[in-house]
Design a protein around this motif. Sequence first.
Motif, short mmCIF file in Angstrom:
data_model
loop_
_atom_site.label_atom_id
_atom_site.label_comp_id
_atom_site.label_asym_id
_atom_site.label_seq_id
_atom_site.Cartn_x
_atom_site.Cartn_y
_atom_site.Cartn_z
N LEU A 103 0.81 -1.21 0.00
CA LEU A 103 0.00 0.00 0.00
C LEU A 103 0.85 1.26 0.00
CD1 LEU A 103 -2.79 -1.00 2.55
CD2 LEU A 103 -3.01 -0.82 0.07
N ARG A 153 -5.17 -1.75 6.51
CA ARG A 153 -5.56 -0.90 5.36
C ARG A 153 -5.99 0.48 5.85
NH1 ARG A 153 -10.37 0.10 2.03
NH2 ARG A 153 -9.66 0.27 -0.13
N ASP A 164 -3.16 2.31 -7.70
CA ASP A 164 -3.44 1.77 -6.37
C ASP A 164 -4.59 0.78 -6.33
OD1 ASP A 164 -1.38 3.28 -5.37
OD2 ASP A 164 -2.67 4.80 -4.46
N GLU A 184 -3.71 -3.03 -5.24
CA GLU A 184 -4.22 -3.52 -3.96
C GLU A 184 -5.03 -4.80 -4.14
OE1 GLU A 184 -6.41 -1.84 0.01
OE2 GLU A 184 -6.89 -0.86 -1.90
#
Length: 167
Positions: free
Chosen positions: A24, A64, A117, A121
Amino acid sequence: MDNGTLREIMEQYWSEIWNYAYFLTKDREMARDIAQDAFIKSYYKIATYRGQASFKSWLLAIARNTAFRYKRSAFWRRVTLMPRPPAEERTVESAEAAYWSRQETDELWRIVMDLPDKYREVLTLDILYDLPVKELAALLRIPAGTVKSRLSRARRIVEDKRKEEQE
C-alpha cells in the motif's frame, strides 16, 4: 486479549500484515510502523471482532485503514520518500537458472507495484492472501463485481506490460 495472545497473533500474522502495508505504501519503514499500529489497534479493538470474516481479513482491514490514515497525514505529505527501496544484497550466489527466475519475478513485481493503487491492492490481496472475492469486497468496501472487474483489469494490464517489455 492478553499480552501472550497478542504476541502469538503478531508471530502468526506479522509478515502478512507488513507485506500488505508495504504494497500500500511502497515504503519499508512506514510498513513496519503501520503493521505495529495495526496490531496495537487490534489489541484494543478485539471486542469489535464479530467473526463475520476471517481474523486475518479483520487484521488486514485494520492495516488498510491505518495505511490510509498515514498516507493522508501531514507527515506523509511533507516527507519525500525514495520511490523504491534498494535491493537487498544476496549472500549466496545462484545458478544461471535461479538468476533468470529471480529477474523474471522482480520484473513481474515491478510491474505490479507500478499499477494504479486500486488495481495493485486488489491483485496483491488476491495473490498473496488468497482471500475469497466476498472477503476482498468486504475488506475493500466495494461490491464483489467491482473486485472481479479490478482483478481482471489488473491481470490484463500486467500481461500487456510483460508482452510489451518482451518485444
